[in-house]
Design a protein around this motif. Structure first.
Motif, mmCIF file in Angstrom:
data_model
loop_
_atom_site.group_PDB
_atom_site.id
_atom_site.type_symbol
_atom_site.label_atom_id
_atom_site.label_comp_id
_atom_site.label_asym_id
_atom_site.label_seq_id
_atom_site.Cartn_x
_atom_site.Cartn_y
_atom_site.Cartn_z
ATOM 1 N N PRO A 23 0.333 -1.515 0.714
ATOM 2 C CA PRO A 23 -0.245 -0.178 -0.660
ATOM 3 C C PRO A 23 1.142 1.272 0.115
ATOM 4 C CG PRO A 23 0.041 -1.291 2.379
ATOM 5 C CD PRO A 23 0.775 -2.105 1.257
ATOM 6 N N GLU A 24 0.566 2.858 -0.358
ATOM 7 C CA GLU A 24 0.852 3.425 -0.638
ATOM 8 C C GLU A 24 1.242 4.412 0.879
ATOM 9 O OE1 GLU A 24 2.371 5.194 -3.150
ATOM 10 O OE2 GLU A 24 1.811 3.835 -4.090
ATOM 11 N N VAL A 25 2.693 4.783 1.474
ATOM 12 C CA VAL A 25 2.678 5.633 2.504
ATOM 13 C C VAL A 25 2.208 7.225 2.319
ATOM 14 C CG1 VAL A 25 4.119 6.698 4.122
ATOM 15 C CG2 VAL A 25 4.512 3.664 3.047
ATOM 16 N N VAL A 26 1.178 7.432 3.412
ATOM 17 C CA VAL A 26 0.972 8.228 2.797
ATOM 18 C C VAL A 26 2.190 9.740 3.516
ATOM 19 C CG1 VAL A 26 -1.168 10.131 3.440
ATOM 20 C CG2 VAL A 26 -2.024 7.801 2.673
ATOM 21 N N SER A 28 4.951 9.693 3.605
ATOM 22 C CA SER A 28 6.121 10.083 3.493
ATOM 23 C C SER A 28 6.908 10.891 3.534
ATOM 24 C CB SER A 28 6.435 9.267 1.976
ATOM 25 O OG SER A 28 6.068 8.275 2.141
ATOM 26 N N TYR A 114 9.871 -5.346 -3.619
ATOM 27 C CA TYR A 114 9.697 -4.157 -3.101
ATOM 28 C C TYR A 114 10.657 -3.990 -2.027
ATOM 29 C CZ TYR A 114 5.726 -3.969 -6.727
ATOM 30 O OH TYR A 114 4.587 -3.644 -7.157
ATOM 31 N N ARG A 116 12.226 -0.201 0.086
ATOM 32 C CA ARG A 116 12.073 0.968 0.775
ATOM 33 C C ARG A 116 13.293 1.081 2.108
ATOM 34 N NH1 ARG A 116 6.177 0.638 4.298
ATOM 35 N NH2 ARG A 116 7.260 0.252 6.599
ATOM 36 N N SER A 137 10.198 6.661 -0.915
ATOM 37 C CA SER A 137 9.215 4.937 -1.608
ATOM 38 C C SER A 137 9.613 4.004 -1.858
ATOM 39 C CB SER A 137 9.678 6.373 -3.044
ATOM 40 O OG SER A 137 10.209 6.021 -3.633
ATOM 41 N N THR A 138 8.321 3.232 -2.665
ATOM 42 C CA THR A 138 8.795 1.472 -3.181
ATOM 43 C C THR A 138 9.923 1.936 -4.050
ATOM 44 O OG1 THR A 138 7.498 0.898 -3.014
ATOM 45 C CG2 THR A 138 6.974 1.208 -1.299
#
Length: 143
Positions: A23-26, A28, A114, A116, A137-138
């Motif tokens: 999932p995207e990390v909000v 960051s 993936y 990070r 970001s990944t």
């Protein structure tokens, strides 16, 4: 451009991921606690160097010269359900400074996964200690 679009449309032709994407990390690039007086900013980045190796970079920035400013970088891999630590770098700290950066090169990474960077940032100034974390970001490592 058409070749790239076709390659991406054919499964297994581009970068084949071993897991579903994370999932995207909000958070960051959000600021640290707004009540902090001295820890201003922190960042972390990952890049693929080729040949199964990645490089990490991070920086901690204080609002002024403080007693100490520090950073630690952790390489994490996505399992498909959670991030796991696969390498923890040594803590780096500078006295009487307002910033510090850290680079770690030649870390082994596996294709199709993936990755990070989790970075920890801190300052001490007198009896005040402020700390926070950032995530890069990944990056999907190519085949």
């Amino acid at each position: 451009m058409a070749v790239l679009a076709i390659a991406l449309a054919i499964p297994g032709q581009a970068m084949a991921a071993q897991t579903p994407p994370p999932p995207e990390v909000v958070t960051s690039f959000t600021p640290f606690d707004p009540n902090f007086n001295y820890l201003e900013n922190g960042s972390a980045y990952i890049s693929y160097s080729g040949n199964g190796e990645a490089s990490l970079w991070g920086e901690s920035i204080a609002t002024r010269r403080v007693d100490s400013v520090g950073i630690q970088l952790v390489l994490q891999r996505w399992t498909g359900s959670e991030w796991i630590d696969v390498y923890t770098g040594e803590k780096a700290e500078m006295s009487n400074a307002s910033r510090i950066n850290k680079t770690i090169d030649n870390l082994s990474v596996s294709s199709g996964y993936y990755y990070r960077v989790k970075s920890s940032h801190w300052i001490t100034y007198g009896s005040t200690k402020e700390d926070g974390a950032r995530y890069s970001s990944t990056l999907l490592i190519p085949d």
